[in-house]
Design a protein around this motif. Structure first.
Motif, short mmCIF file in Angstrom:
data_model
loop_
_atom_site.label_atom_id
_atom_site.label_comp_id
_atom_site.label_asym_id
_atom_site.label_seq_id
_atom_site.Cartn_x
_atom_site.Cartn_y
_atom_site.Cartn_z
N ILE A 190 4.49 8.60 -0.93
CA ILE A 190 4.18 7.68 -1.89
C ILE A 190 4.51 7.93 -3.32
O ILE A 190 3.93 9.00 -3.78
CB ILE A 190 2.68 7.50 -1.53
CG1 ILE A 190 2.18 7.00 0.03
CG2 ILE A 190 1.98 6.22 -2.82
CD1 ILE A 190 1.05 6.74 0.18
N ALA B 50 4.51 3.42 -7.45
CA ALA B 50 3.96 2.50 -6.40
C ALA B 50 2.33 2.64 -6.24
O ALA B 50 1.61 1.70 -6.36
CB ALA B 50 4.20 2.86 -4.90
N LEU B 51 1.74 3.80 -6.63
CA LEU B 51 0.37 4.07 -6.44
C LEU B 51 -0.25 3.34 -7.73
O LEU B 51 -1.38 2.83 -7.66
CB LEU B 51 -0.14 5.54 -6.29
CG LEU B 51 -1.40 5.90 -6.39
CD1 LEU B 51 -1.92 5.42 -4.95
CD2 LEU B 51 -1.45 7.46 -6.58
N VAL C 167 -0.22 -0.50 -7.17
CA VAL C 167 -1.44 -1.04 -6.25
C VAL C 167 -2.69 -0.89 -7.03
O VAL C 167 -3.38 -1.61 -6.70
CB VAL C 167 -1.34 -0.11 -5.10
CG1 VAL C 167 -2.52 -0.22 -4.16
CG2 VAL C 167 0.05 -0.37 -4.05
N SER D 110 7.80 -6.36 -7.25
CA SER D 110 6.59 -6.55 -7.30
C SER D 110 5.56 -6.49 -6.00
O SER D 110 4.40 -6.89 -6.05
CB SER D 110 6.21 -7.82 -8.03
OG SER D 110 6.93 -8.77 -7.22
N HIS E 175 4.24 -3.92 -4.34
CA HIS E 175 3.10 -3.07 -4.34
C HIS E 175 1.90 -3.90 -5.29
O HIS E 175 0.95 -3.63 -4.94
CB HIS E 175 3.43 -1.67 -4.87
CG HIS E 175 4.15 -0.90 -3.78
ND1 HIS E 175 5.86 -0.87 -3.83
CD2 HIS E 175 4.01 -0.20 -3.12
CE1 HIS E 175 6.06 -0.20 -2.95
NE2 HIS E 175 5.02 0.27 -2.01
N ILE F 14 0.13 -5.75 -1.89
CA ILE F 14 -0.72 -4.54 -1.53
C ILE F 14 -2.09 -4.52 -2.60
O ILE F 14 -3.09 -4.66 -1.98
CB ILE F 14 -0.23 -3.15 -1.38
CG1 ILE F 14 0.86 -3.30 -0.31
CG2 ILE F 14 -1.10 -2.26 -1.17
CD1 ILE F 14 1.70 -2.11 -0.26
N GLY F 15 -1.77 -4.65 -3.88
CA GLY F 15 -2.99 -4.48 -4.90
C GLY F 15 -3.46 -5.73 -5.13
O GLY F 15 -5.01 -5.94 -4.70
#
Length: 121
Positions: free
Chosen positions: A3, A7-8, A11, A62, A64, A68-69
């Protein structure tokens, strides 16, 4: 699968945006004859947007941030389950069945609408 930090962060940023949007939407929509309509509304909106973006089938930067976020924290399945259980526990069986039926049918309709939107693009 590693990861990445980017990306983290996306999110996390999206999650905070989605949580705030969820709070605003579900907190301002009144109950409709005892039915938790705020939760229903965010689930339908989230299902429609997520499916529209997913059915586009094109990778986008976009993912992530949005899928996801934002949408991950905006939609509220755990709240839906809790609110449904409380209705059942309180003996409000008709509302319990209505809540589950409306969430299921309207969210699946949202997915269908998302697919139809992408076929027009």
């Amino acid at each position: 699968m590693a990861i990445g930090i980017e990306a983290l962060l996306l999110v996390g940023l999206g999650g905070s945006i989605g949580a705030c949007l969820r709070y605003l939407v579900s907190g301002t929509v009144p109950l409709l004859k005892g039915l938790p309509t705020g939760t229903l509304l965010v689930n339908v909106i989230g299902s429609t947007i997520l499916s529209t973006l997913t059915f586009l089938s094109e990778p986008y930067a976009s993912f992530h941030l949005i899928n996801i976020g934002i949408l991950g924290s905006f939609t509220t399945f755990s709240t839906f389950a809790y609110e449904s259980f409380k209705l059942l526990e309180e003996g409000r069986t008709a509302l319990f069945v209505s809540n589950i039926t409306l969430n299921l049918l309207l969210c699946l309709s949202g997915v269908y609408i998302g697919q139809q939107i992408t076929s027009l693009i």
